[in-house]
Design a protein around this motif. Structure first.
Motif, short mmCIF file in Angstrom:
data_model
loop_
_atom_site.label_atom_id
_atom_site.label_comp_id
_atom_site.label_asym_id
_atom_site.label_seq_id
_atom_site.Cartn_x
_atom_site.Cartn_y
_atom_site.Cartn_z
N LEU A 176 46.02 48.36 54.57
CA LEU A 176 46.77 47.58 53.21
C LEU A 176 45.04 47.74 52.64
CD1 LEU A 176 48.03 45.31 52.27
CD2 LEU A 176 46.85 43.55 53.69
N SER A 177 44.95 47.99 51.47
CA SER A 177 44.07 47.31 50.68
C SER A 177 43.86 46.28 49.48
CB SER A 177 44.00 48.61 49.41
OG SER A 177 44.08 50.14 50.25
N PHE A 178 42.79 45.88 50.08
CA PHE A 178 42.48 45.17 48.65
C PHE A 178 41.63 44.98 47.62
CE2 PHE A 178 42.21 42.58 52.66
CZ PHE A 178 42.75 42.04 53.03
N PRO A 179 42.03 44.86 45.93
CA PRO A 179 41.23 44.94 44.83
C PRO A 179 40.21 45.17 44.83
CG PRO A 179 42.70 43.84 44.46
CD PRO A 179 43.34 43.91 45.87
N ALA A 180 38.81 45.58 43.92
CA ALA A 180 37.83 45.12 43.66
C ALA A 180 38.15 43.49 42.93
CB ALA A 180 36.83 45.06 42.96
N GLN A 181 37.60 41.90 43.55
CA GLN A 181 38.14 40.75 43.14
C GLN A 181 37.45 39.78 43.33
OE1 GLN A 181 40.62 40.36 46.31
NE2 GLN A 181 42.66 39.30 44.19
N GLN A 182 36.79 38.95 42.74
CA GLN A 182 35.97 37.83 42.71
C GLN A 182 36.77 36.72 43.58
OE1 GLN A 182 35.49 34.95 39.29
NE2 GLN A 182 33.28 34.69 40.33
N VAL A 183 36.17 36.58 44.14
CA VAL A 183 36.45 35.43 45.70
C VAL A 183 35.61 34.42 46.34
CG1 VAL A 183 38.00 37.40 46.81
CG2 VAL A 183 35.46 36.85 47.69
N ALA A 184 35.31 33.75 46.69
CA ALA A 184 35.11 32.72 47.40
C ALA A 184 35.28 32.81 48.87
CB ALA A 184 35.41 31.11 47.46
N LEU B 134 39.94 23.66 45.94
CA LEU B 134 40.18 24.26 44.82
C LEU B 134 40.67 23.54 44.34
CD1 LEU B 134 40.74 27.02 44.06
CD2 LEU B 134 42.98 26.93 44.55
N PRO B 135 40.82 22.24 43.93
CA PRO B 135 41.51 21.03 43.06
C PRO B 135 40.66 19.93 42.04
CG PRO B 135 42.96 20.36 45.12
CD PRO B 135 41.76 21.62 44.93
N ASN B 136 39.16 20.85 42.85
CA ASN B 136 38.06 19.88 42.26
C ASN B 136 37.07 20.57 41.79
OD1 ASN B 136 37.97 16.82 42.90
ND2 ASN B 136 39.25 17.53 45.00
N SER B 137 36.91 22.22 42.32
CA SER B 137 36.47 23.35 41.75
C SER B 137 36.58 23.50 40.03
CB SER B 137 36.23 24.32 42.76
OG SER B 137 37.91 25.34 42.23
N GLN B 138 35.83 24.58 40.17
CA GLN B 138 36.33 25.56 38.08
C GLN B 138 36.94 26.96 38.86
OE1 GLN B 138 32.20 26.61 37.12
NE2 GLN B 138 31.33 26.90 38.68
N TYR B 139 37.16 26.92 39.42
CA TYR B 139 38.23 27.70 39.75
C TYR B 139 39.73 27.60 40.14
CZ TYR B 139 33.35 29.90 40.23
OH TYR B 139 32.47 30.30 40.50
N VAL C 297 38.76 33.74 53.28
CA VAL C 297 38.31 34.47 52.07
C VAL C 297 39.28 34.80 51.34
CG1 VAL C 297 38.06 36.76 50.28
CG2 VAL C 297 36.70 36.40 52.92
N LEU C 298 39.11 33.57 49.50
CA LEU C 298 40.09 33.14 48.92
C LEU C 298 39.61 33.50 47.80
CD1 LEU C 298 42.56 30.95 48.27
CD2 LEU C 298 40.59 29.86 46.81
N PRO C 299 40.92 34.44 47.51
CA PRO C 299 41.17 35.08 46.09
C PRO C 299 40.55 33.78 44.46
CG PRO C 299 42.17 36.62 46.82
CD PRO C 299 41.86 34.84 47.48
N ILE C 300 39.67 34.11 43.63
CA ILE C 300 40.13 32.62 42.91
C ILE C 300 39.08 34.13 40.69
CG2 ILE C 300 38.66 31.53 44.63
CD1 ILE C 300 36.11 31.62 43.31
N GLN C 301 39.70 32.84 40.18
CA GLN C 301 39.27 33.41 38.39
C GLN C 301 39.21 32.21 38.01
OE1 GLN C 301 42.93 34.69 37.91
NE2 GLN C 301 44.09 33.10 37.61
N PRO C 302 38.04 31.96 37.31
CA PRO C 302 37.90 30.73 36.68
C PRO C 302 38.90 29.79 35.24
CG PRO C 302 36.34 32.66 36.28
CD PRO C 302 37.51 33.44 36.59
N LYS C 303 38.72 28.98 36.06
CA LYS C 303 39.78 28.14 34.99
C LYS C 303 39.79 28.18 33.85
CE LYS C 303 40.23 23.92 38.03
NZ LYS C 303 40.04 22.77 38.57
N THR C 304 40.73 28.26 32.72
CA THR C 304 41.03 28.43 31.85
C THR C 304 40.86 26.93 30.95
OG1 THR C 304 43.40 29.50 31.84
CG2 THR C 304 41.64 30.64 31.38
#
Length: 297
Positions: free
Chosen positions: A226-234, A258-263, A290-297
């Protein structure tokens, strides 16, 4: 759409009003713009039970109330709370209350019937009580692993303890890791994998993996790559590494952080990450969730 306790309370109220209806996890997850994994994790962290377990418990609780408060037949009550047969209802009822529906009605045992949870902001915030979880937000490079996997009961549809089952894939992995090509010393991964990618199956796979330097096209008999892509994580610290400790951390992440974060959660796998490990028997083994995340839009 970011899920809040108000959204989950609305869902709970809807379930309560339509206990006999089938609940489509994929449809609910899509309505919240979440993956099935994210939705079910969020529900469990806020309610304290899986969606399937909560619905089953509420149906059986309602049935118990009707057995005590009405003179309706057992099969009529069973159908009214979503069971298709007398046999399936009786089997589930006995497993839940340790007594048959007929005996329950006759004996009227002193059982505290489970009421629906009423979510409040205080309860929502209580999920973080006593937990000092300040994750490291970082960019992880592409990662590769090879390992052993085993089928386990899905924690989203069953309360069966699967911890003892994890011993086998880890033992098998550790017995062959020295021969793995391009091994990254001391780096290990643990994660759940859904064959369909929806996490709606009764059975999932748990993968115990070791880090390697390059993707492996042919991992060999009995092995999984298995492989994981390069990504932003918490990355959240976990100490002791027991099933309960990991579960509490995951509940905190999805129910509070997660609900209270900016991600928001990004695509990809959650996983437990072990680094610089030389002995898996060390007390208070340190790992990171490890949790994959992205900024809220």
């Amino acid at each position: 759409m970011q899920v809040t306790f108000q959204h989950i309370q609305t869902l709970v109220d809807r379930i309560e009003a339509n206990l006999a209806d089938d609940v489509n996890v994929l449809g609910l997850a899509d309505a919240f713009h979440m993956s099935p994994w994210h939705f079910q994790r969020t529900f469990k962290s806020l309610i304290g039970d899986t969606l399937g377990g909560y619905i089953r418990g509420r149906r059986l609780t309602r049935a118990a109330q009707l057995l005590l408060e009405s003179r309706r037949s057992v099969i009529d009550i069973a159908v009214s709370v979503g069971f298709n047969s007398h046999e399936a209802f009786s089997r589930s009822f006995k497993a839940y209350f340790n007594v048959t529906p007929k005996a329950f009605r006759a004996e009227r045992p002193a059982i505290t019937l489970r009421e629906k949870p009423l979510l409040t902001l205080e309860l929502f915030q209580h999920l973080a009580d006593g937990m000092d979880q300040n994750p490291v937000i970082t960019e992880r490079p592409e990662q590769h692993l090879i390992g052993q996997q085993i089928a386990i009961p899905s924690p989203f549809v069953s309360d069966v303890d699967y911890c003892d089952l994890l011993f086998t894939p880890w033992t098998d992995l550790l017995s062959v890791e020295a021969a793995l090509p391009g091994r990254v010393p001391g780096e290990y991964f643990g994660l759940m994998v859904s064959p369909s990618g929806t996490f709606t199956e009764d059975s999932l796979f748990y993968l115990a993996g070791a880090g390697v330097q390059q993707p492996i096209a042919d991992p060999g008999e009995g092995m999984v790559a298995l492989s994981f892509p390069a990504q932003q994580v918490a990355m959240f610290d976990i100490y002791s590494g027991t099933e309960d400790t990991v579960a509490q951390t995951v509940d905190f992440i999805y129910g509070y952080w997660l609900p209270n974060s900016q991600y928001t959660r990004a695509g990809g796998h959650d996983y437990e990450y072990f680094e610089n490990v030389s002995d898996f028997t060390v007390p208070r083994l340190h790992s990171r969730y490890v949790l994959p995340i992205q900024p809220k839009t």
